[in-house]
Design an enzyme around this catalytic site. Structure first.
Site, PDB file in Angstrom:
ATOM      1  N   HIS A 185     -52.249 -70.699 -11.259  1.00  0.00           N
ATOM      2  CA  HIS A 185     -51.193 -71.689 -11.735  1.00  0.00           C
ATOM      3  C   HIS A 185     -51.311 -72.433 -12.750  1.00  0.00           C
ATOM      4  CE1 HIS A 185     -46.919 -72.973 -10.784  1.00  0.00           C
ATOM      5  NE2 HIS A 185     -46.851 -71.697 -10.454  1.00  0.00           N
ATOM      6  N   HIS A 285     -43.920 -61.102 -15.524  1.00  0.00           N
ATOM      7  CA  HIS A 285     -43.694 -62.337 -14.669  1.00  0.00           C
ATOM      8  C   HIS A 285     -42.202 -62.461 -14.126  1.00  0.00           C
ATOM      9  CE1 HIS A 285     -43.195 -66.605 -14.161  1.00  0.00           C
ATOM     10  NE2 HIS A 285     -44.208 -66.597 -13.321  1.00  0.00           N
TER      11      HIS A 285
END
Length: 382
Positions: A185, A285
């Site tokens: 992340h 994504h």
């Protein structure tokens, strides 16, 4: 056929929807959103969208060129997300006009079903083993979770051990024949990324995602030399030009363009084709809403190097409202044995419940990401 109207809807939990209408009664839907910046993107859509009024919606390539290039200052998450939602809506119109799924207009299907994965754990991962078992029992064959909480530039090995324990718990819960992806992340800096990757390697992750911030992509070369785990990145990279460096330098194994950020469906197809030339896989994504997921699947079904699709049903961001709440034909997103079947309806392949969207827009949202800080009070990446 001419474009007559653009409408924006800011809806819970954190999304922005776009509807483009034409003078022939056809309308298309798109999702131009930057999480945490919905109002900013809405302003960008309104500003650049004025150009589209009275234009032919079928000229998608030309509209991209004008909207992307004519402002002189180009790229970045706001402008390309605005263009992305417009692109999705125009493709939805085009598919409906020709009564064909978008993948048929981009070369045709190359697969019958697409593998999908589910999220577990939340931003500060917890209850990993039980959630992993639940996803396996629900029929998924892969999942993704955040690898760790925040890590400082150089941090305690206790945090590394905690991350390893979570991964071990997940692996024990689902077995070795199950994909487990780990999202760093961008909250892990390069020194700790090397340590974390090395310690996680025995548990055979499917991939590690965004192991360093995209502005530090040069560090991927060093990281790749330290691990055999496939490296994925791309959710915060925009247009084909944003992907050039990692592809030409050979530092990634999987790219993850977000079709609500990277430029839309056509730009996503170009990015995927670039990746194919470098023997790199694609895993779009998509922790977002129904239009982004539908657009991603349209890309997946005509992209030979697409390997797995993210989806947001059950994700920790979705509070009280789910992706399926805005879809009149939720069966399109039925996941069975870890796959979703190829959609057959024209355009994006989904029917948006317009009344629910309009009602939800009256509530809207004011989504803001939480602020994290290290023990000393300094801002922490999240």
């Amino acid at each position: 056929m001419k474009i007559t109207k653009l409408e924006l809807f800011k809806v819970p939990p954190r999304w922005l929807f776009l509807r483009i209408e034409t003078d022939e009664g056809l309308a298309g839907w798109g999702e131009p959103i930057v999480e945490n910046r919905a109002d900013t993107v809405a302003a960008a859509v309104k500003e650049i969208g004025d150009y589209l009024i009275g234009k032919d919606p079928m000229r998608i390539e030309d509209h991209f060129q004008v909207l992307y290039r004519s402002g002189f200052y180009r790229g970045g998450p706001i402008l390309t997300s605005a263009i992305s939602g417009i692109d999705q809506a125009l493709w939805d119109i085009k598919g409906k006009y020709y009564n064909a799924p978008i993948y048929d207009l981009l070369g045709g299907a190359c697969r019958d079903k697409m593998r999908v994965y589910a999220w577990i754990g939340g931003d500060r991962p917890s209850n990993i083993a039980e959630q992993a078992r639940q996803r396996k029992e629900a029929g998924f064959t892969a999942l993704k979770m955040n690898a760790t909480e925040d890590l400082n530039y150089i941090d305690s090995f206790v945090k590394i051990e905690a991350a390893v324990e979570r991964m071990a718990a997940a692996r024990e819960a689902v077995g070795m024949d199950f994909g487990i992806a780990l999202d760093f992340h961008g909250r892990v800096h390069k020194a700790m990324a090397k340590v974390l990757a090395k310690e996680l390697e025995p548990f055979r992750p499917m991939f590690i995602e965004e192991p360093v911030l995209p502005e530090n992509n040069e560090a991927l070369k060093d990281l790749k030399a330290h691990t055999t785990i496939p490296i994925a990145t791309g959710e915060r990279m925009y247009t084909r030009w944003g992907f050039k460096q990692v592809l030409t330098e050979g530092t990634v194994d999987i790219i993850q363009p977000d079709l609500s950020h990277a430029g839309g469906i056509l730009e996503g197809r170009k990015i995927a084709a670039m990746a194919e030339a470098f023997d790199v896989a694609v895993a779009p994504h998509c922790p977002l809403g129904p239009m982004c997921l539908a657009a991603s699947l349209q890309l997946d079904f005509c992209t030979p190097n697409a390997i797995i699709q993210e989806q947001s049903i059950g994700i920790h961001y979705n509070q009280q409202v789910e992706l399926l709440d805005y879809v009149a034909n939720p069966e399109v997103f039925d996941f069975k044995d870890g796959f979703v079947q190829r959609p057959s309806l024209p355009g994006l392949g989904i029917e948006i419940d317009e009344e629910k969207v309009r009602q939800a827009a009256k509530t809207g949202h004011d989504y803001k990401s939480p602020i994290w800080r290290y023990e000393d009070g300094a801002y922490a990446e999240r």
